[in-house]
Scaffold this active site. Structure first.
Site, PDB file in Angstrom:
ATOM      1  CG  PHE A  91      -0.279   0.475   2.502  1.00 33.56           C
ATOM      2  CD1 PHE A  91      -0.141   1.832   2.780  1.00 33.56           C
ATOM      3  CD2 PHE A  91       0.233  -0.436   3.424  1.00 33.56           C
ATOM      4  CE1 PHE A  91       0.479   2.260   3.950  1.00 33.56           C
ATOM      5  CE2 PHE A  91       0.846  -0.016   4.588  1.00 33.56           C
ATOM      6  CZ  PHE A  91       0.978   1.347   4.853  1.00 33.56           C
TER       7      PHE A  91
ATOM      8  CE  LYS B  73      -2.912  -8.460  -4.352  1.00 29.54           C
ATOM      9  NZ  LYS B  73      -3.289  -7.432  -3.321  1.00 29.54           N
TER      10      LYS B  73
ATOM     11  CB  SER C 240       4.918  -7.316   5.829  1.00 35.43           C
ATOM     12  OG  SER C 240       3.963  -8.280   5.428  1.00 35.43           O
TER      13      SER C 240
ATOM     14  CB  CYS D 211      10.437  -0.226   2.618  1.00 38.48           C
ATOM     15  SG  CYS D 211      11.135   0.378   1.098  1.00 38.48           S
TER      16      CYS D 211
ATOM     17  CD  GLU E  78       8.503  -2.810   8.219  1.00 34.22           C
ATOM     18  OE1 GLU E  78       7.884  -3.861   8.032  1.00 34.22           O
ATOM     19  OE2 GLU E  78       8.953  -2.110   7.291  1.00 34.22           O
TER      20      GLU E  78
HETATM   21  P1  NAD Z   1       1.583  -6.516   3.124  1.00 38.25           P
HETATM   22  O1  NAD Z   1       2.615  -7.577   3.257  1.00 38.25           O
HETATM   23  O2  NAD Z   1       0.445  -6.519   4.101  1.00 38.25           O
HETATM   24  O3  NAD Z   1       0.891  -6.581   1.677  1.00 38.25           O
HETATM   25  C1  NAD Z   1       1.676  -6.624   0.494  1.00 38.25           C
HETATM   26  C2  NAD Z   1       0.884  -7.358  -0.589  1.00 38.25           C
HETATM   27  O4  NAD Z   1       0.624  -8.692  -0.149  1.00 38.25           O
HETATM   28  C3  NAD Z   1      -0.485  -6.724  -0.862  1.00 38.25           C
HETATM   29  O5  NAD Z   1      -0.725  -6.737  -2.242  1.00 38.25           O
HETATM   30  C4  NAD Z   1      -1.448  -7.626  -0.109  1.00 38.25           C
HETATM   31  O6  NAD Z   1      -2.724  -7.690  -0.704  1.00 38.25           O
HETATM   32  C5  NAD Z   1      -0.758  -8.968  -0.152  1.00 38.25           C
HETATM   33  N1  NAD Z   1      -1.042  -9.795   1.026  1.00 38.25           N
HETATM   34  C6  NAD Z   1      -1.356  -9.365   2.272  1.00 38.25           C
HETATM   35  N2  NAD Z   1      -1.544 -10.411   3.088  1.00 38.25           N
HETATM   36  C7  NAD Z   1      -1.344 -11.535   2.354  1.00 38.25           C
HETATM   37  C8  NAD Z   1      -1.377 -12.925   2.644  1.00 38.25           C
HETATM   38  N3  NAD Z   1      -1.674 -13.388   3.865  1.00 38.25           N
HETATM   39  N4  NAD Z   1      -1.094 -13.795   1.653  1.00 38.25           N
HETATM   40  C9  NAD Z   1      -0.782 -13.345   0.415  1.00 38.25           C
HETATM   41  N5  NAD Z   1      -0.736 -12.026   0.087  1.00 38.25           N
HETATM   42  C10 NAD Z   1      -1.010 -11.138   1.047  1.00 38.25           C
HETATM   43  O7  NAD Z   1       2.359  -5.117   3.121  1.00 38.25           O
HETATM   44  P2  NAD Z   1       1.728  -3.669   3.184  1.00 38.25           P
HETATM   45  O8  NAD Z   1       1.208  -3.439   4.563  1.00 38.25           O
HETATM   46  O9  NAD Z   1       0.845  -3.430   2.030  1.00 38.25           O
HETATM   47  O10 NAD Z   1       3.044  -2.777   2.946  1.00 38.25           O
HETATM   48  C11 NAD Z   1       3.944  -2.450   3.960  1.00 38.25           C
HETATM   49  C12 NAD Z   1       5.098  -3.419   4.033  1.00 38.25           C
HETATM   50  O11 NAD Z   1       5.771  -3.455   2.775  1.00 38.25           O
HETATM   51  C13 NAD Z   1       6.146  -3.001   5.043  1.00 38.25           C
HETATM   52  O12 NAD Z   1       6.599  -4.147   5.715  1.00 38.25           O
HETATM   53  C14 NAD Z   1       7.247  -2.393   4.200  1.00 38.25           C
HETATM   54  O13 NAD Z   1       8.545  -2.423   4.762  1.00 38.25           O
HETATM   55  C15 NAD Z   1       7.179  -3.265   2.996  1.00 38.25           C
HETATM   56  N6  NAD Z   1       7.792  -2.611   1.846  1.00 38.25           N
HETATM   57  C16 NAD Z   1       9.025  -3.039   1.479  1.00 38.25           C
HETATM   58  C17 NAD Z   1       9.659  -2.434   0.430  1.00 38.25           C
HETATM   59  C18 NAD Z   1      11.024  -2.879   0.003  1.00 38.25           C
HETATM   60  O14 NAD Z   1      11.485  -2.386  -1.002  1.00 38.25           O
HETATM   61  N7  NAD Z   1      11.680  -3.787   0.701  1.00 38.25           N
HETATM   62  C19 NAD Z   1       9.038  -1.388  -0.261  1.00 38.25           C
HETATM   63  C20 NAD Z   1       7.776  -0.979   0.129  1.00 38.25           C
HETATM   64  C21 NAD Z   1       7.156  -1.613   1.209  1.00 38.25           C
END
Ligand code: NAD
Length: 512
Positions: A165, A189, A242, A297, A397
């Site tokens: 997000f 997605k 995450s 991130c 985090e």
């Molecule tokens: P998230 O892990 O909740 O969601 C990421 C994606 O996974 C979304 O599209 C979501 O729909 C999907 N998802 C969520 N739960 C799932 C599940 N149980 N099974 C399969 N797919 C699932 O992350 P978020 O809250 O949207 O974003 C924040 C996180 O992203 C933070 O941890 C941040 O550090 C990380 N992030 C990392 C980077 C990087 O470059 N390393 C960049 C941006 C964000």
């Protein structure tokens, strides 16, 4: 993850955001939806569809058909792909204000920050405009008598992109410009929390001349992700989110034969040595700690201050925080709301944990007076000093506007903390000692390092990615590693003898 069929009387008349498949909006078969909010207003503004496995299958079949055959995108000329990419670049650039406004309305980050996000995404589009040069391969003439060897980079086929997000425009743009410029077709997605910009970008690509079916958007939650991870026609997965989900995506995707790059979470430390410019340090800590409400991130979430200067660092950061305005990003605020009320409450809970664990809450953002609607998902910038490294305030985090100060006795103690972290996304050192900085860049076990730069996000022609639990898989995002990820190299050994003569020889081929 919120995933409910929302049909209450108060929201049933809200619009529903559809998928984008084969160059048009598509309702799909699933009747599940999730709410999308305007975080600064604290109200639901729309529903987004949550795809079923069958909906994902439709999108993948569409992308597969668009890739395949003599007329398919996989066989399109380099010139055609380049023309489309240049046109897309021009359209995004001309309408970036519109994109930033949509982004702010669903994510909450302030408009200037949203514009910055779009600009960083555009860098990758511009990088992708040079794809003919990046994929031109190599040729070795006459490696053996009458034998030439050359290598080509070919597309993978249908590639899946799953994004978080916090950067709904930039993170997809880390991947799809390179995937498309190298001849792949895409199923994206996006996060169900701020999904609209994905459709907007797909429609703009169509306007740029991209054939229908090359870039598809499927909205959804775990069901859609799982469908992509196991689909036999999906060649690769680029995931950002995450760490627990990144690990799951990596393990499931690779177990199903896919190429996977899964970028995970972070806990970024900024090490401040006594000889640093403390005004620069305080500015950097505030900008990198509270920009985008800490939902980056690459945010700095821990300042490691050497004891002798720690009081001064805390004071200079605290005094700058007093001038920050938290409020609606469409106004003059410095920092917007958090993404949901649930996430705001979770982040705010760490301020209670801090007190319980013996840290000092220097600035408590729960008392903020926002420049915006009372119902917005607000939490003001918060500063916590003397955080014990055993506290979850340090180890988790938090992903919000809570900046921790951890006091350390020496460079070595600070370095050890960074290197003992399970994450390895970004870090920074602040010092005026070139030798110390040089030692740090060599010794620190982190993928992206800043020297007097707090958020060291590499430019598009280098690659982005962390180490350890911040990246699962071998390829970072964009830059040269992005090009390699979205292509398969083929080495060809050819002989055009004159006159033609073969002969029998069962030995292993040797060059003569
Ligand atoms: P998230 O892990 O909740 O969601 C990421 C994606 O996974 C979304 O599209 C979501 O729909 C999907 N998802 C969520 N739960 C799932 C599940 N149980 N099974 C399969 N797919 C699932 O992350 P978020 O809250 O949207 O974003 C924040 C996180 O992203 C933070 O941890 C941040 O550090 C990380 N992030 C990392 C980077 C990087 O470059 N390393 C960049 C941006 C964000």
């Amino acid at each position: 993850m919120t995933a409910t069929a929302t049909t209450s009387s108060t929201t049933s008349d809200l619009p529903v955001l559809d998928h984008w498949i084969a160059g048009a909006l598509a309702t799909g078969a699933s009747e599940r939806t999730a709410p999308v909010y305007d975080p600064a207003l604290g109200v639901q503004t729309k529903h987004v569809r949550l795809a079923s496995t069958a909906d994902v299958d439709t999108a993948v079949a569409t992308a597969r058909a668009a890739f395949t055959g003599a007329q398919g995108w996989g066989s399109s000329s380099t010139a055609k792909r380049q023309q489309v990419m240049f046109a897309f670049r021009e359209l995004v650039n001309a309408r970036k204000g519109e994109l930033a406004a949509i982004l702010t309305s669903e994510h909450g980050k302030v408009l200037s920050d949203a514009a910055g996000e779009v600009a960083r995404g555009l860098e990758v589009v511009e990088f992708a405009c040079g794809m003919p040069h990046l994929t031109k391969g190599s040729y070795s003439e006459n490696v053996s008598t009458d034998v030439d060897v050359y290598s080509l980079k070919q597309p993978l086929g249908v590639v899946g992109i799953i994004s978080p997000f916090n950067f709904p425009a930039m993170v997809p743009m880390w991947f799809f410009p390179i995937a498309i410029a190298t001849g792949n077709t895409v199923v994206l997605k996006p996060s169900e929390k701020d999904p609209s910009v994905a459709n907007w970008m797909a429609a703009l690509f169509q306007e740029a001349g991209l054939p229908d079916g090359v870039f598809n958007v499927v909205h959804g939650d775990k069901e859609a992700v799982d469908a992509l991870l196991v689909h036999p026609d999906v060649a690769s997965i680029s995931f950002v989110g995450s760490t627990p989900i990144a690990r799951y995506v990596y393990e499931t995707g690779t177990a199903h034969g896919k190429r996977v790059q899964a970028l995970g979470g972070a806990k970024n430390h900024m090490l401040v040595l006594p000889d640093a410019d403390l005004d620069l340090v305080a500015d950097a800590a505030v900008n990198a700690g509270f920009g985008s409400a800490g939902e980056r991130c690459m945010a700095v979430s821990v300042v490691l201050a050497i004891d002798s200067i720690a009081d001064e660092v805390v004071e200079r950061v605290r005094s700058r925080m007093g001038g920050l305005v938290t409020g609606d990003g469409r106004g003059s605020a410095d920092m917007g709301p958090l993404i949901t009320a649930e996430h705001r409450d979770k982040v705010a809970g760490y301020l209670d944990v801090a007190s319980t664990d013996g840290a000092e809450v220097v600035v408590d953002g729960r008392g903020v007076t926002p420049d915006g609607a009372a119902e917005g998902f607000w939490l003001g910038p918060s500063l916590v000093d003397k955080v014990p490294t055993t506290s979850t305030v340090y180890t988790d985090e938090i992903f919000g506007p809570v900046l921790s100060i951890v006091r350390v006795a020496s460079y070595d103690e600070g370095l050890a903390l960074i290197n003992n972290s399970p994450y390895g996304n970004g870090t920074a050192i602040f010092t005026n000692d070139g030798g110390a900085a040089r030692r740090f860049q060599r010794e620190v076990e982190v993928g992206m390092v800043g020297i007097n730069v707090p958020i060291p996000v590499p430019v598009a022609y280098h690659s982005f990615g962390g180490w350890k639990a911040s990246l699962f898989g071998d390829a970072k995002a964009y830059g040269p590693q992005g090009v390699d990820f979205f292509t398969r190299e083929k080495a060809i050994t050819s002989r055009w003898p004159d006159p033609s003569h073969g002969g029998i020889n069962l030995g292993f081929p040797q060059n003569v």
